[in-house]
Design a protein around this motif. Structure first.
Motif, mmCIF file in Angstrom:
data_model
loop_
_atom_site.group_PDB
_atom_site.id
_atom_site.type_symbol
_atom_site.label_atom_id
_atom_site.label_comp_id
_atom_site.label_asym_id
_atom_site.label_seq_id
_atom_site.Cartn_x
_atom_site.Cartn_y
_atom_site.Cartn_z
ATOM 1 N N ASP A 77 0.875 1.132 3.247
ATOM 2 C CA ASP A 77 1.793 2.261 3.185
ATOM 3 C C ASP A 77 1.108 3.514 2.639
ATOM 4 O OD1 ASP A 77 3.792 0.675 4.180
ATOM 5 O OD2 ASP A 77 4.678 0.223 2.222
ATOM 6 N N LYS A 78 0.169 3.307 1.715
ATOM 7 C CA LYS A 78 -0.497 4.439 1.082
ATOM 8 C C LYS A 78 -1.550 5.063 1.978
ATOM 9 C CE LYS A 78 -2.998 5.864 -3.077
ATOM 10 N NZ LYS A 78 -3.488 5.456 -4.420
ATOM 11 N N TYR A 79 -2.348 4.237 2.623
ATOM 12 C CA TYR A 79 -3.492 4.749 3.375
ATOM 13 C C TYR A 79 -3.331 4.694 4.891
ATOM 14 C CZ TYR A 79 -5.884 4.565 -1.130
ATOM 15 O OH TYR A 79 -6.230 4.757 -2.443
ATOM 16 N N THR A 117 -6.349 1.859 6.115
ATOM 17 C CA THR A 117 -6.300 0.606 5.370
ATOM 18 C C THR A 117 -7.041 -0.500 6.096
ATOM 19 O OG1 THR A 117 -4.120 1.215 4.529
ATOM 20 C CG2 THR A 117 -4.744 -1.092 4.326
ATOM 21 N N THR A 166 -5.027 -0.108 -7.019
ATOM 22 C CA THR A 166 -3.787 0.098 -6.267
ATOM 23 C C THR A 166 -2.626 -0.660 -6.893
ATOM 24 O OG1 THR A 166 -5.031 0.382 -4.205
ATOM 25 C CG2 THR A 166 -2.697 -0.137 -4.008
ATOM 26 N N LYS A 219 -1.561 1.134 -10.188
ATOM 27 C CA LYS A 219 -0.820 2.365 -9.899
ATOM 28 C C LYS A 219 0.575 2.050 -9.396
ATOM 29 C CE LYS A 219 -4.674 5.503 -8.911
ATOM 30 N NZ LYS A 219 -5.318 6.366 -7.872
ATOM 31 N N SER A 220 0.691 1.030 -8.560
ATOM 32 C CA SER A 220 2.000 0.640 -8.020
ATOM 33 C C SER A 220 2.921 0.172 -9.139
ATOM 34 C CB SER A 220 1.825 -0.465 -6.978
ATOM 35 O OG SER A 220 3.064 -0.930 -6.510
ATOM 36 N N LYS A 237 4.149 3.103 -11.239
ATOM 37 C CA LYS A 237 5.218 3.835 -10.576
ATOM 38 C C LYS A 237 6.551 3.116 -10.737
ATOM 39 C CE LYS A 237 2.516 6.275 -7.047
ATOM 40 N NZ LYS A 237 2.271 6.440 -5.586
#
Length: 215
Positions: free
Chosen positions: A120-122, A126, A204, A207-208, A211
């Motif tokens: 979803d991020k990249y 990915t 990752t 960070k997830s 959040k």
């Protein structure tokens, strides 16, 4: 599991035994391992980076007839073919496989979720980046298929990632694998390779989680 860990940590000596026992069939055996590592969603724990590094290092030695170029070509084909199969499984079955009473026991849903966050991020990148990340690289094609990404878009990113992966791992193994200090501490080198390749996944995940905590 203990045998698998021993195989990964002492992969250089195990490869020598495979070569001595099976000769040119070694190419087929290693091709199969790389293909299954990404092609079978339920087997993400098979060696990847360390196997390429060790195989290239072994091919660089003068006491055998192994060809590093043949290794590289077979590894490239195996990684692309395995990813393509995995993507097709994801496209046709998707996350429904994780809810199946039989297959659900073997598919790590937590790792699929981590791959989904990374995806979803990249986005499409990915697929290329994930090729360098153990375990995650097995689930990224599956997630890409489940998201109904166009196959040709997936395939382009996958070819780029696979070429970079094989070139880097085999190149490093061929040119550095037989340096005395590396050969004498091969297990530590393998652990280092695994550790470095896991860094993006750890960052990752952290960070997830941050959040989620701040939400």
């Amino acid at each position: 599991m203990t045998q698998l860990i021993d195989f990964v940590l002492h992969i250089d000596s195990h490869l020598v035994n495979i070569v001595n026992q099976f000769g040119n069939w070694t190419y087929v055996i290693l091709f199969a391992i790389i293909f299954v590592e990404t092609g079978a969603v339920i087997l993400p724990f098979l060696p990847g980076d360390s196997l390429l590094f060790a195989a290239a290092a072994l091919a660089a030695r003068t006491d055998n007839d192994l060809n590093v170029w043949l290794f590289a070509a077979l590894f490239l084909i195996a990684s692309i073919a395995g990813d393509s199969l995995n993507e097709q499984i994801g496209q046709r079955v998707g996350l429904a496989a994780t809810k199946n009473r039989f297959f659900g026991k073997f598919i790590n849903t937590e790792k699929i979720e981590e791959a989904q966050v990374f995806f979803d991020k990249y986005g499409g990148k990915t697929i290329a980046i994930g090729r360098f990340m153990p375990i995650i690289r097995t689930f990224v094609p599956f997630v890409a298929g489940g998201s109904q990404m166009a196959f040709m878009k997936f395939f382009r990113y996958d070819v780029i990632g696979s070429i970079l992966w094989v070139t880097l791992c085999c190149g490093a193994g061929y040119f550095f694998g037989n340096i005395t200090v590396v050969r004498e501490h091969f297990s530590l080198v393998v652990l280092g390779i695994i550790g470095v390749s896991l860094i993006p996944m750890v960052i990752t995940a952290v960070k997830s989680q941050m959040k989620k905590n701040n939400a």
